[in-house]
Structures are given as structure tokens and as C-alpha cells.
Design a protein around this motif. Structure first.
Motif, mmCIF file in Angstrom:
data_model
loop_
_atom_site.group_PDB
_atom_site.id
_atom_site.type_symbol
_atom_site.label_atom_id
_atom_site.label_comp_id
_atom_site.label_asym_id
_atom_site.label_seq_id
_atom_site.Cartn_x
_atom_site.Cartn_y
_atom_site.Cartn_z
ATOM 1 N N LYS A 116 65.784 120.693 -15.405
ATOM 2 C CA LYS A 116 64.481 120.448 -14.772
ATOM 3 C C LYS A 116 64.511 120.821 -13.291
ATOM 4 O O LYS A 116 63.546 121.377 -12.761
ATOM 5 N N LYS B 143 64.316 124.451 -13.069
ATOM 6 C CA LYS B 143 62.934 124.860 -13.362
ATOM 7 C C LYS B 143 62.058 124.749 -12.103
ATOM 8 O O LYS B 143 61.292 125.666 -11.777
ATOM 9 N N VAL B 144 62.191 123.602 -11.418
ATOM 10 C CA VAL B 144 61.384 123.372 -10.206
ATOM 11 C C VAL B 144 61.725 124.424 -9.150
ATOM 12 O O VAL B 144 60.834 125.000 -8.515
ATOM 13 N N VAL C 220 63.006 127.422 -9.615
ATOM 14 C CA VAL C 220 62.496 128.735 -10.034
ATOM 15 C C VAL C 220 60.991 128.814 -9.812
ATOM 16 O O VAL C 220 60.465 129.828 -9.327
ATOM 17 N N PHE C 221 60.296 127.717 -10.131
ATOM 18 C CA PHE C 221 58.838 127.693 -9.943
ATOM 19 C C PHE C 221 58.484 128.004 -8.478
ATOM 20 O O PHE C 221 57.630 128.849 -8.197
ATOM 21 N N PHE C 222 59.182 127.340 -7.570
ATOM 22 C CA PHE C 222 58.847 127.538 -6.161
ATOM 23 C C PHE C 222 59.311 128.904 -5.642
ATOM 24 O O PHE C 222 58.658 129.488 -4.783
ATOM 25 N N ILE D 118 59.307 131.657 -7.391
ATOM 26 C CA ILE D 118 58.275 132.614 -7.843
ATOM 27 C C ILE D 118 57.022 132.466 -6.974
ATOM 28 O O ILE D 118 56.408 133.458 -6.581
ATOM 29 N N LEU D 119 56.695 131.223 -6.651
ATOM 30 C CA LEU D 119 55.513 130.991 -5.809
ATOM 31 C C LEU D 119 55.683 131.664 -4.442
ATOM 32 O O LEU D 119 54.761 132.326 -3.935
ATOM 33 N N LEU E 11 55.291 135.346 -4.851
ATOM 34 C CA LEU E 11 53.867 135.688 -5.030
ATOM 35 C C LEU E 11 53.123 135.636 -3.697
ATOM 36 O O LEU E 11 52.289 136.497 -3.401
ATOM 37 N N MET E 12 53.453 134.622 -2.904
ATOM 38 C CA MET E 12 52.762 134.486 -1.619
ATOM 39 C C MET E 12 53.122 135.616 -0.663
ATOM 40 O O MET E 12 52.295 136.067 0.123
ATOM 41 N N ILE F 129 51.260 138.706 -2.094
ATOM 42 C CA ILE F 129 49.809 138.615 -1.918
ATOM 43 C C ILE F 129 49.414 138.626 -0.433
ATOM 44 O O ILE F 129 48.258 138.875 -0.083
ATOM 45 N N LEU G 265 55.446 123.857 12.413
ATOM 46 C CA LEU G 265 55.588 124.180 10.985
ATOM 47 C C LEU G 265 54.514 125.175 10.562
ATOM 48 O O LEU G 265 54.783 126.136 9.842
ATOM 49 N N TYR H 216 60.179 113.316 -13.958
ATOM 50 C CA TYR H 216 59.784 114.727 -13.894
ATOM 51 C C TYR H 216 58.319 114.871 -14.311
ATOM 52 O O TYR H 216 57.531 115.567 -13.657
ATOM 53 N N ILE I 128 55.447 128.378 -21.312
ATOM 54 C CA ILE I 128 55.707 128.304 -19.868
ATOM 55 C C ILE I 128 54.982 129.401 -19.075
ATOM 56 O O ILE I 128 54.524 129.155 -17.950
ATOM 57 N N TRP J 174 52.527 128.163 -16.234
ATOM 58 C CA TRP J 174 52.816 128.459 -14.831
ATOM 59 C C TRP J 174 51.764 129.389 -14.226
ATOM 60 O O TRP J 174 51.435 129.272 -13.052
ATOM 61 N N TYR K 58 49.928 128.743 -10.778
ATOM 62 C CA TYR K 58 49.954 129.707 -9.661
ATOM 63 C C TYR K 58 48.537 130.128 -9.284
ATOM 64 O O TYR K 58 48.211 130.254 -8.107
ATOM 65 N N ILE L 280 47.045 127.314 -7.261
ATOM 66 C CA ILE L 280 47.618 127.220 -5.899
ATOM 67 C C ILE L 280 47.121 128.385 -5.033
ATOM 68 O O ILE L 280 46.657 128.186 -3.904
ATOM 69 N N LEU L 281 47.193 129.590 -5.589
ATOM 70 C CA LEU L 281 46.789 130.754 -4.795
ATOM 71 C C LEU L 281 45.282 130.747 -4.516
ATOM 72 O O LEU L 281 44.843 131.186 -3.451
ATOM 73 N N ILE M 207 44.844 128.533 -1.583
ATOM 74 C CA ILE M 207 45.323 129.185 -0.351
ATOM 75 C C ILE M 207 44.329 130.260 0.110
ATOM 76 O O ILE M 207 43.990 130.328 1.288
ATOM 77 N N ILE M 208 43.859 131.057 -0.826
ATOM 78 C CA ILE M 208 43.002 132.186 -0.428
ATOM 79 C C ILE M 208 41.558 131.732 -0.164
ATOM 80 O O ILE M 208 40.968 132.061 0.865
#
Lengths: 308, 529
Positions: free
Chosen positions: A4, A7-8, A10-12, A14-15, A18-19, A22, A126, B208, B495, B499, B503, B506-507, B510-511
Motif C-alpha cells: 500500500k 502504491k501511494v 507510485v500514485f504521487f 505519476i501525479l 503529470l503535473m 501538463i 512553499l 489505508y 486501478i 487512478w 488524476y 486533481i488536475l 489545479i487548472i
């Protein structure tokens, strides 16, 4: 549990990726206001030829009203640029220094320290870091104006500003300055976070071969002897040069019945001329900068002077 | 610091979650209590003393009630059968005095802080009308954030102890946490002691599921707040502050957009509050249940700000309806007016009290009182005309279960709610009446046709993006109405899809979020009530 956590993470990751991806379309492709650049006055310097500026000045509204880069050019042939802006906080100063010294290698960085007694809070630094890493956050509001060139075009900063960051103030509003800068032994310490910022800036300047100078512009409203003592003490401890124009206001001929445009909070053009002349002479005596007036690479400065 | 601030989301909350889980189970609740007081201290500074005072008062009163109940039970054990009734009555009276004293102190503080300026101003106007050369100095007190919410929670605790629904808490820490838990302190939901106190004090480790589900709920709330609430605000401010310069069409648009904004702001804050609580293993009561699918105004108020409605129902409506006088009135009514209209006499008194309190609770101005009485009138008329409407439907063979009929009922309810919210948001009752009048007499679609509606800080793209969010909310609400839990449904997907949805959310925030340079974020709207 381990799975887990992975997973968390990896999630962040990827985020973050992406940011970053983008972000590109949102970055202004030029440094003009029309292109969407925030603080375009500050970042007009990005359009200047690389390594062409001798002195860069940062700070709040004191910085943009107290120095006239074109006068310094006129008198000494030194190129200077003000990258300050009204209310510029220390995190914003740090961001501006990092951004502007990517294309410029000045001999001096001059920091006006009126903002040294204003707390910048916890989130401001920040936010600056996040904005720098993910420009989409700072420039997200450009979603309405995105064009194909924002996605496929290259970043090319071409915009220059004729006044080189100076904000003209021509009004004369006299002030009685008889109780200004009355001698005191008391010390008003600068905020702890600003000590950290200043040490970091100094370290950065040393690494880049730039000399850091702190200055206090003439200001009867916000400046006191106690504040002067606080800065003076810190600068002696950290071996940073410090010029307080409030201490030498009489010496350089500041006349508060004539040289301020808003009752002592800022000097007007007449006061700014005196401060600029002093600073030009100061650099002259240091002998680190050469007069570029006869250098053809700097012809643009002569032309602007005429326009100005 | 509010729940949508960067300081809260990226500094305060993560620190509290980490600290909470670092401490052993027996100390976790203390971490939450300390965090709650730090949060309250940051937003209300020295006014924290009021919540400490309220905690002390209900703690003391709760134990006092408990002592009286124990004493009564001990006496009852040895009492003769015929004495028991008398003993019970005697102790009920004593307990009632404690409850009244508690309510007087808590409500007294609320009234002084929140309503004294309103009362004094109106008294001065009255003296003026009566030509009395006497004026009262209008006081202006600083009001702690959330006082209207935690005061109701405090009262509900004492009343529940009095009724024997719960036992008085001997642990002041647990009681303090129940009252001050930081996600609920600004805008509720108004929790009952049995709903959250025990769970909060258990100090269960963050799971979790709790973390991810809570995070999703928070994101959903942030979407409402950042994409809609702050975006639409310039338009609402302009029209409500300068309604004299706008025609009825613009006022109607502002009325609709304000209702939309209020829903997004309040339900968004609730999403965040409930999501944060989930991270600590606590399930807080829902405050919204697709209110815009209500077929009557009465139903609307069982779906909008549910915990406030439930408070008024349980602590005002029922107690008044069940008084001896109301019961007698109901009996007499039944005899004279029949089984439908007969009980209505007593229930109307209770209903009136509820809506008067509802209006006053929302704010110290006449438009809030009008807002309450407007809803009372609508609900009252609705009840009165129910039998004739049924009769007409039967005669005309109208199927009231048909989709089109229900749809029309929903539209009617939404329009009535819009009108209520116009008065709610107006800068005073006079302004509300003038706006309403202008909306009727000077209505025109010109601002939409000639696009001048886009000249007040909300442009075409803003409307499009808000429309997209509205469509998303409507789809989610429809699914919820069909009993589908959207979060659970997403959690069951693979998944990649799951996900991708996160995403995208979230995006999008942000945008399309309204933040950064030149944006003044709107404070949580219900925090002022």
C-alpha cells in the motif's frame, strides 16, 4: 502494508510527472504581460542580452522608486536593472534572483531591505517552490487563453522594458522629517526567517561570484534607527555590505521638502537621482564594473536613454 | 485558516495525521484534542475561551444531571409504588431546572455575542418611532467562529443526558473533543454525542481505506469550492451590492447562481469535514442528501443542512408538539376539524417555532427572520392544500406518481428555494424585497441575449466550466438517488480507471480552480451564521 505504501508513492510520482508534463503549455512563451507573464516588470530583464547587466536590484516598492538605471548608465555607463516589485517578499526575492541569474551574471546584487521587517509566513516560500517546480499552478489561469503555440512553441523571451524597472514618481509632497532617524542604541532584530534567506542569498552569490549589497532607501515613514541597528548588526555578523541611505540622507542631499512624492514613504525622481548618483559613485570607487558607453554591444542603452 | 487553505491541507492536516498515528492509541485522542484547540486558537485566537467555557458548563451540568438521576434511582429503589410517581416528577423538575440553566447560559452567550447589536439597533429604532429621546449604545462583540454550531451540539448533549438517551460523560477530554473536533468546528455538521464522541476518543489508527476514501471526499469538496464558489463570487457580489443598476433578469441570474454557490460552498465544506474525519476513523453524519431532487420544500429541508433540521426537529418541534397544551389542542382539533386538519393546529405552532428559530439562527437581521417565516408559510400552505390537491388529481385523473408530475414538483420546489435564498443573501430585508419586486416587474432576458451578463467577472468560459461541474454533480446525485455509492463503485474498478478519475479530478482543480494572483478567496459562507 508495504504494498500500500508503494502504491501511494507510485500514485504521487505519476501525479508529479503529470503535473510537470501538463505545466509546459501554461508557461508563458514570452516575458511580456500580453503573453501572460506574471510580474512582467520584474522579468523584463529576461529579454535583455545574456550577461549584459552589471547590477540587479531587488526589493519592494522602495527598490523600484529609489534607483534610476538609465541615470546610472548616463553618469557611469553601468547597466543596471530593478527586478523588485511592490510588496516583494523575501521568498519572491529568492525566486527572482534564481530566475534572473540564469541569463545574467551581474557583478552586484543589490537588495533593498524594507521588506526585512515584514514576516513572509510559512506558506509563501512553499508556494514559491511549488510554483517554480510546477508552473501550471502559478499560470493555471491561462487555460482560457491557451493556443496551439503554447503547446508546441518554444520559450523565447524577447520583451525588454525601457525604464529597466524604475517607476517614475514626479509628485512633490513635502514632509517634516525632524523626528526621523533619531539616534538610538536599541536594536530591532530582523525576523529569523529573513536571516535564513539572507544567508542563503549570500551563499548563492558567493557561488556565482556576485557581490551582495544590502541597502535601505530613504524612507521617513517606515525606517527607524532601531531597524538600521538591526540590519547593521546582522550585516557585520555575516560580512555583508550595507548602505543605509537614511543615515547618509543629509550627506547625499535628500531634502524632504522636495524629494518625496508621498510624504516620506518613497523618494520621488529628485530623491532617486541623488540615491542613484551615490550608488553609481560607490560602484565606481569599487572599480569592478567598467564603463560600457563606448562598447557597441551596449548601443541599445544609448538609444533608450535618448527615448527616455 | 480554513479547510480549503494551503496551510490547512498541506501543513496542518498532514502534521496532525502523522502525529496522531505516531502516538500510542491511548494518547491519540489527546493529540486530536490538542490539534482542535490549536486550530480553533489559530482562527479565533483568545476567543477560544468561549468553547472552553461551553465545555466546562456542559461537563458540570452533565455531571449534575447524572447525580440527580442516580439519587432519584436510589430513592426509587426503596420507594413505595404510590410514591414513585411523585419522586419522579420531583426529580424531573430538578433536572429540568439544570437543563434550563444550561440552555440559558449557553444561549445567553450566543445571544449577547451574536444578536445584541441587532436587538439594540431595533430598540433604538423603536424608541425613535415612539419619540423617546433615549438610545442604547449598540455593542459590537467579537464572535468566535462556529459558536452557532458548537452551542447547538452542547445543548443537544445536555438534553440527551436529561432524557436518559446518553450517560453524562465523566471524561472532560472526550466531551471537549466531541465539542471542538477541528473538521466540524467551522460549519458543522452538528453531531450528536452518541454519533462521534466515543469513536473520536477510541483513537483508532488511520487506515489505508480511511486515508484514501477521506482524501477522495476532500478532493470532491475542493472541486466545488475552487472551481465554482470563488469563480462565481464577483458576479454575485456585483448584483447583490448594486441591484439598483440591474434588471430583473440579472437579479434572477444572481439568485440562481447564489443558490448554486451556497450549495457548492456548504456541501463542499461538508465533504472536506467528513473526509478529514474519515482519516481519523470517524464517520460524521451527512449534511446533504441531493436536496435539489426534493418534491416539496418540506422535503428539501430534510435533505439540506440535515443535522440542523434534525436538531430543530428533536429539540424544538417534538418538545413543543408533545407539550400538554399542544396535545390537548390536537385532541380538540381532531374532534372539530378531523384527523388531517385537527392535529395541524398544534403542529403549526411547533412548525412556526422551528422556522422562527431557523431564521434567527442563521443571522441577526430581519431578512433571516423573513427567510425562516417564508419557509414556514410555504410549508404551511403546502400542508393545507395537500388534501384539495389530491382531490383535484383524483378528479382529473392525474397520476401524481408519473415522472412528469414529480419533475414539475421538483422544479416548483427549486424555484421556491431560489426565492428563499434571494432574501437570505440580500443585504437586508428591504433590499431583498426590492430585488424580488424588480425581478417580477422588470424581468428581461436581455442580459443573456446581448451577453452583458458576461461583463461582471464571470465570462463565457467560466460559465462553461461551472456548467461542466454542475453536470458532474447532477450525474453523481442521480446515481446516489438510485442508491449507488459512487465512491464505492469507483473503488471496485480497475486501478487504471480509478487512478485516471483521481488524476482528472486533481488536475481539474489545479487548472480550473479559482486561486492565485487577483483572487480573494471567499470565507466559508456558513461560518458566519
Amino acid at each position: 502494508m508495504k504494498e500500500k505504501i508503494i502504491k501511494v508513492i507510485v500514485f504521487f510520482l505519476i501525479l508529479i510527472l503529470l503535473m510537470i508534463i501538463i505545466s509546459y503549455p501554461f508557461i508563458p512563451k514570452n516575458n511580456s504581460k500580453e503573453s501572460g507573464m506574471h510580474d512582467s516588470d520584474v522579468y523584463g530583464i529576461l529579454g535583455e542580452p545574456e550577461n549584459s547587466i552589471d547590477v540587479i536590484i531587488y526589493g519592494d516598492s522602495e527598490s523600484i522608486t529609489s534607483f534610476i538605471p538609465l541615470k546610472m548608465w548616463d553618469e557611469y555607463g553601468y547597466t543596471s536593472y530593478i527586478c523588485g516589485t511592490a510588496g516583494q517578499s523575501m521568498p519572491a526575492v529568492c525566486k527572482a534572483i534564481l530566475k534572473t541569474t540564469k541569463t545574467q551574471k551581474p557583478k552586484y546584487i543589490v537588495l533593498e531591505v524594507n521588506n526585512m521587517y515584514v514576516h513572509s509566513g510559512v506558506t509563501a516560500p512553499l508556494a514559491k517552490i511549488v510554483n517554480t517546480v510546477f508552473p501550471v499552478i502559478e499560470y493555471h489561469d491561462r487555460w482560457k487563453e491557451l493556443k496551439s503555440e503554447d503547446i508546441f512553441g518554444k520559450i523565447n523571451y524577447t520583451e525588454t522594458v525601457n525604464d529597466k524597472g524604475y517607476h517614475y514618481m514626479g509628485a512633490v509632497t513635502p514632509i517634516d522629517a525632524s523626528d526621523y532617524m533619531i539616534y538610538s542604541d536599541d536594536v530591532q532584530e530582523i525576523a529569523i526567517e529573513h536571516r535564513v534567506y539572507l544567508r542563503l542569498i549570500k551563499k548563492y552569490c558567493i557561488s556565482k561570484g556576485i557581490e551582495l549589497i544590502l541597502i535601505s532607501a530613504p524612507n521617513t515613514k517606515n525606517w527607524t534607527y532601531q531597524k538600521h541597528n538591526g540590519l547593521d548588526k546582522f550585516c557585520k555578523e555575516t560580512e555583508i555590505e550595507y548602505i543605509d541611505f537614511n543615515i547618509i540622507a543629509k550627506e547625499i542631499g535628500i531634502d524632504w521638502s522636495h524629494d518625496t512624492g508621498d510624504l516620506g514613504e518613497h523618494v520621488n525622481i529628485y530623491g532617486a537621482q541623488k540615491v542613484t548618483s551615490y550608488l553609481g559613485n560607490y560602484f565606481y570607487n569599487k572599480g569592478k564594473i567598467i564603463n560600457h558607453k563606448n562598447d557597441s554591444k551596449y548601443n541599445e542603452w544609448n538609444k533608450i536613454k535618448v527615448d527616455y | 485558516m480554513t479547510y480549503t487553505d494551503v496551510q490547512f491541507l498541506f501543513i496542518f492536516l498532514p502534521i496532525v495525521v502523522v502525529l496522531y498515528n505516531l502516538f500510542p492509541k491511548k494518547h491519540r485522542a489527546k493529540v486530536l484534542l490538542l490539534a482542535s484547540y490549536v486550530f480553533f486558537g489559530i482562527i479565533s485566537k483568545k476567543l477560544i475561551v468561549y468553547i472552553l467555557l461551553a465545555t466546562g458548563i456542559i461537563y458540570g451540568c452533565g455531571l449534575w444531571l447524572s447525580k440527580l438521576q442516580n439519587k432519584r434511582d436510589n430513592i426509587l429503589k426503596d420507594a413505595e409504588k404510590e410514591q414513585k410517581k411523585e419522586i419522579k416528577e420531583k426529580y424531573t423538575k430538578k433536572q429540568r431546572r439544570v437543563v434550563v440553566l444550561n440552555a440559558l447560559v449557553l444561549l445567553g452567550i450566543l445571544i449577547v455575542l451574536k444578536y445584541s447589536a441587532f436587538i439594540c439597533t431595533n430598540l433604538n429604532s423603536l424608541f425613535d418611532v415612539l419619540n423617546m429621546s433615549f438610545t442604547i449604545k449598540v455593542p459590537h462583540f467579537m464572535m468566535p467562529i462556529g459558536i452557532s454550531f458548537y452551542t447547538l451540539q452542547a445543548i443537544s448533549y445536555i438534553v440527551d443526558v436529561y432524557k436518559g438517551k446518553i450517560k453524562a460523560d465523566k471524561n472532560i477530554g472526550r466531551l471537549a473533543l466531541f465539542l471542538s473536533f477541528f473538521p466540524q468546528i467551522i460549519e458543522g455538521p452538528i453531531c450528536r454525542y452518541e454519533e462521534t464522541a466515543e469513536k473520536l476518543w477510541e483513537g483508532n489508527r488511520t487506515t489505508y481505506i480511511g486515508l484514501t476514501q477521506g482524501g477522495q471526499r476532500i478532493l470532491f469538496g475542493l472541486m466545488k469550492k475552487y472551481i465554482v464558489v470563488d469563480r462565481v463570487n464577483p458576479f454575485i457580489l456585483e448584483v447583490f451590492n448594486n441591484y439598483g443598476h440591474h434588471n430583473g433578469g440579472m437579479i434572477a441570474a444572481a439568485m440562481v447562481l447564489y443558490t448554486f454557490q451556497l450549495y457548492m460552498d456548504f456541501s463542499g465544506t461538508m465533504d472536506i469535514a467528513i473526509g478529514v474525519a474519515e482519516m481519523f476513523g470517524v464517520k460524521m453524519p451527512e449534511n446533504f442528501k441531493q436536496p435539489f431532487f426534493s418534491k416539496t420544500v418540506s422535503e428539501f429541508w430534510t435533505r439540506w443542512h440535515i443535522t440542523l433540521g434534525a436538531f430543530f426537529r428533536d429539540y424544538i418541534y417534538y418538545p413543543i408538539s408533545l407539550t400538554k397544551k399542544c396535545k390537548n389542542l390536537t385532541s380538540a382539533g381532531r374532534k372539530k376539524l378531523g384527523n388531517y386538519y385537527g392535529p395541524m393546529l398544534a403542529s403549526t405552532i411547533a412548525l412556526f417555532s422551528v422556522w422562527l428559530c431557523n431564521g434567527i439562527w442563521h443571522g441577526s437581521d430581519w431578512n433571516y427572520i423573513f427567510f425562516g417565516l417564508y419557509h414556514f408559510t410555504i410549508i404551511f400552505i403546502g400542508r393545507m392544500i395537500e388534501p384539495p390537491v389530491k382531490w383535484i388529481n383524483k378528479k382529473l385523473k392525474i397520476n401524481s406518481e408519473a415522472f412528469w408530475y414529480k419533475f414539475l414538483q421538483i422544479i416548483r420546489t427549486i424555484i421556491l428555494v431560489f426565492i428563499g435564498e434571494l432574501f437570505f443573501r440580500a443585504n437586508g430585508l428591504k433590499a431583498g424585497l426590492e430585488m424580488f419586486w424588480k425581478m417580477i416587474t422588470n424581468f428581461s432576458l436581455k442580459p443573456i441575449i446581448n451577453k452583458t451578463i458576461l461583463d461582471y467577472g464571470v465570462d463565457k468560459q467560466d460559465f462553461i466550466i461551472m456548467g461542466v461541474v454542475l453536470v458532474v454533480i447532477v450525474i453523481i446525485s442521480l446515481l446516489k438517488e438510485k442508491g449507488i455509492n459512487v465512491r464505492e463503485a469507483i473503488a471496485k474498478r480497475n486501478i487504471v480507471l480509478r487512478w485516471s478519475i483521481y488524476y482528472l479530478l486533481i488536475l481539474s482543480i489545479i487548472i480550473f480552480g479559482c486561486y492565485g494572483i487577483g483572487v480573494t478567496p471567499l470565507d466559508p459562507m456558513y461560518a458566519n451564521f
